[in-house]
Design a protein around this motif. Structure first.
Motif, PDB file in Angstrom:
ATOM      1  N   ARG A  40      59.993  39.380  44.274  1.00  0.00           N
ATOM      2  CA  ARG A  40      59.068  38.348  43.767  1.00  0.00           C
ATOM      3  C   ARG A  40      58.239  37.751  44.899  1.00  0.00           C
ATOM      4  NH1 ARG A  40      59.125  36.184  38.340  1.00  0.00           N
ATOM      5  NH2 ARG A  40      58.114  34.532  39.499  1.00  0.00           N
ATOM      6  N   GLU A  41      58.863  37.511  46.046  1.00  0.00           N
ATOM      7  CA  GLU A  41      58.118  36.961  47.172  1.00  0.00           C
ATOM      8  C   GLU A  41      57.079  37.939  47.694  1.00  0.00           C
ATOM      9  OE1 GLU A  41      60.965  35.721  50.050  1.00  0.00           O
ATOM     10  OE2 GLU A  41      61.601  33.988  48.855  1.00  0.00           O
ATOM     11  N   SER A  42      57.394  39.224  47.702  1.00  0.00           N
ATOM     12  CA  SER A  42      56.417  40.205  48.166  1.00  0.00           C
ATOM     13  C   SER A  42      55.264  40.336  47.174  1.00  0.00           C
ATOM     14  CB  SER A  42      57.078  41.564  48.391  1.00  0.00           C
ATOM     15  OG  SER A  42      57.423  42.160  47.158  1.00  0.00           O
ATOM     16  N   ARG A  43      55.549  40.159  45.889  1.00  0.00           N
ATOM     17  CA  ARG A  43      54.479  40.239  44.888  1.00  0.00           C
ATOM     18  C   ARG A  43      53.603  38.996  44.909  1.00  0.00           C
ATOM     19  NH1 ARG A  43      53.049  44.686  42.524  1.00  0.00           N
ATOM     20  NH2 ARG A  43      52.615  43.602  40.604  1.00  0.00           N
ATOM     21  N   SER A  44      54.116  37.856  45.363  1.00  0.00           N
ATOM     22  CA  SER A  44      53.313  36.643  45.392  1.00  0.00           C
ATOM     23  C   SER A  44      52.297  36.672  46.527  1.00  0.00           C
ATOM     24  CB  SER A  44      54.208  35.405  45.517  1.00  0.00           C
ATOM     25  OG  SER A  44      54.820  35.383  46.786  1.00  0.00           O
ATOM     26  N   ASP A  45      52.459  37.592  47.493  1.00  0.00           N
ATOM     27  CA  ASP A  45      51.506  37.728  48.579  1.00  0.00           C
ATOM     28  C   ASP A  45      50.312  38.589  48.207  1.00  0.00           C
ATOM     29  OD1 ASP A  45      53.144  36.190  50.110  1.00  0.00           O
ATOM     30  OD2 ASP A  45      54.087  37.872  51.148  1.00  0.00           O
ATOM     31  N   LEU A  46      50.259  39.086  46.983  1.00  0.00           N
ATOM     32  CA  LEU A  46      49.173  39.954  46.536  1.00  0.00           C
ATOM     33  C   LEU A  46      48.267  39.199  45.582  1.00  0.00           C
ATOM     34  CD1 LEU A  46      51.189  43.207  45.758  1.00  0.00           C
ATOM     35  CD2 LEU A  46      49.905  42.694  47.817  1.00  0.00           C
ATOM     36  N   GLN A  47      47.012  39.531  45.618  1.00  0.00           N
ATOM     37  CA  GLN A  47      46.087  39.003  44.621  1.00  0.00           C
ATOM     38  C   GLN A  47      45.415  40.189  43.956  1.00  0.00           C
ATOM     39  OE1 GLN A  47      43.369  36.625  46.845  1.00  0.00           O
ATOM     40  NE2 GLN A  47      41.836  38.215  46.955  1.00  0.00           N
ATOM     41  N   VAL A  49      42.202  41.896  42.559  1.00  0.00           N
ATOM     42  CA  VAL A  49      40.745  41.859  42.641  1.00  0.00           C
ATOM     43  C   VAL A  49      40.227  43.116  41.967  1.00  0.00           C
ATOM     44  CG1 VAL A  49      38.758  41.845  44.186  1.00  0.00           C
ATOM     45  CG2 VAL A  49      40.823  40.595  44.805  1.00  0.00           C
ATOM     46  N   GLY A  50      39.548  42.944  40.857  1.00  0.00           N
ATOM     47  CA  GLY A  50      39.003  44.095  40.138  1.00  0.00           C
ATOM     48  C   GLY A  50      40.056  45.059  39.649  1.00  0.00           C
ATOM     49  N   GLY A  51      41.220  44.555  39.293  1.00  0.00           N
ATOM     50  CA  GLY A  51      42.293  45.403  38.782  1.00  0.00           C
ATOM     51  C   GLY A  51      43.096  46.080  39.879  1.00  0.00           C
ATOM     52  N   VAL A  52      42.770  45.810  41.164  1.00  0.00           N
ATOM     53  CA  VAL A  52      43.475  46.417  42.285  1.00  0.00           C
ATOM     54  C   VAL A  52      44.192  45.311  43.050  1.00  0.00           C
ATOM     55  CG1 VAL A  52      43.208  47.739  44.418  1.00  0.00           C
ATOM     56  CG2 VAL A  52      41.740  48.234  42.465  1.00  0.00           C
ATOM     57  N   GLU A  53      45.448  45.538  43.365  1.00  0.00           N
ATOM     58  CA  GLU A  53      46.203  44.547  44.116  1.00  0.00           C
ATOM     59  C   GLU A  53      45.851  44.657  45.593  1.00  0.00           C
ATOM     60  OE1 GLU A  53      50.206  45.476  43.262  1.00  0.00           O
ATOM     61  OE2 GLU A  53      50.189  44.481  41.318  1.00  0.00           O
ATOM     62  N   THR A  54      45.434  43.555  46.182  1.00  0.00           N
ATOM     63  CA  THR A  54      45.109  43.521  47.599  1.00  0.00           C
ATOM     64  C   THR A  54      45.890  42.405  48.257  1.00  0.00           C
ATOM     65  OG1 THR A  54      43.238  42.058  47.180  1.00  0.00           O
ATOM     66  CG2 THR A  54      42.784  44.402  47.226  1.00  0.00           C
ATOM     67  N   PRO A  55      46.321  42.599  49.506  1.00  0.00           N
ATOM     68  CA  PRO A  55      47.053  41.522  50.184  1.00  0.00           C
ATOM     69  C   PRO A  55      46.111  40.345  50.471  1.00  0.00           C
ATOM     70  CG  PRO A  55      47.150  43.577  51.445  1.00  0.00           C
ATOM     71  CD  PRO A  55      46.276  43.817  50.276  1.00  0.00           C
ATOM     72  N   MET A  56      46.642  39.138  50.326  1.00  0.00           N
ATOM     73  CA  MET A  56      45.860  37.952  50.649  1.00  0.00           C
ATOM     74  C   MET A  56      45.992  37.708  52.138  1.00  0.00           C
ATOM     75  SD  MET A  56      46.582  35.471  47.361  1.00  0.00           S
ATOM     76  CE  MET A  56      47.680  34.498  48.267  1.00  0.00           C
ATOM     77  N   THR A  57      44.870  37.825  52.879  1.00  0.00           N
ATOM     78  CA  THR A  57      44.903  37.650  54.314  1.00  0.00           C
ATOM     79  C   THR A  57      44.346  36.307  54.741  1.00  0.00           C
ATOM     80  OG1 THR A  57      42.775  38.737  54.522  1.00  0.00           O
ATOM     81  CG2 THR A  57      44.721  40.119  54.731  1.00  0.00           C
ATOM     82  N   GLY A  58      43.595  35.633  53.892  1.00  0.00           N
ATOM     83  CA  GLY A  58      43.033  34.365  54.242  1.00  0.00           C
ATOM     84  C   GLY A  58      41.677  34.483  54.907  1.00  0.00           C
ATOM     85  N   GLY A  59      41.223  35.705  55.147  1.00  0.00           N
ATOM     86  CA  GLY A  59      39.920  35.938  55.785  1.00  0.00           C
ATOM     87  C   GLY A  59      38.793  35.929  54.770  1.00  0.00           C
ATOM     88  N   PRO A  60      37.574  36.138  55.213  1.00  0.00           N
ATOM     89  CA  PRO A  60      36.440  36.165  54.298  1.00  0.00           C
ATOM     90  C   PRO A  60      36.507  37.373  53.372  1.00  0.00           C
ATOM     91  CG  PRO A  60      35.753  36.758  56.520  1.00  0.00           C
ATOM     92  CD  PRO A  60      37.177  36.324  56.605  1.00  0.00           C
ATOM     93  N   LEU A  61      36.029  37.209  52.178  1.00  0.00           N
ATOM     94  CA  LEU A  61      36.050  38.307  51.206  1.00  0.00           C
ATOM     95  C   LEU A  61      34.817  39.144  51.312  1.00  0.00           C
ATOM     96  CD1 LEU A  61      37.538  36.493  48.112  1.00  0.00           C
ATOM     97  CD2 LEU A  61      38.644  38.113  49.602  1.00  0.00           C
TER      98      LEU A  61
END
Length: 61
Positions: A40-47, A49-61
């Motif tokens: 669950r914790e590893s899945r909460s680090d993903l967002q 975007v367009g149906g694709v899971e990408t890691p949330m890095t906090g940088g500009p999109l």
């Protein structure tokens, strides 16, 4: 087992077997809970975007 033999060991372990089984169930439950929590914790680090899971890095999109 070579010293006492199988029947003697079974007679000694017979009263203890329910406690050993309960300890095994508790241990497996604890391991399953920790694995589920890590998943669950590893899945909460993903967002998503367009149906694709990408890691949330906090940088500009």
């Amino acid at each position: 087992m070579l010293i006492f033999g199988g029947p003697a060991l079974l007679a000694w372990f017979d009263p203890v077997r329910p406690w050993l089984a309960a300890a095994g169930v508790i241990t497996m439950g604890f391991a399953a809970f920790r694995t589920w929590r890590a998943f669950r914790e590893s899945r909460s680090d993903l967002q998503i975007v367009g149906g694709v899971e990408t890691p949330m890095t906090g940088g500009p999109l």
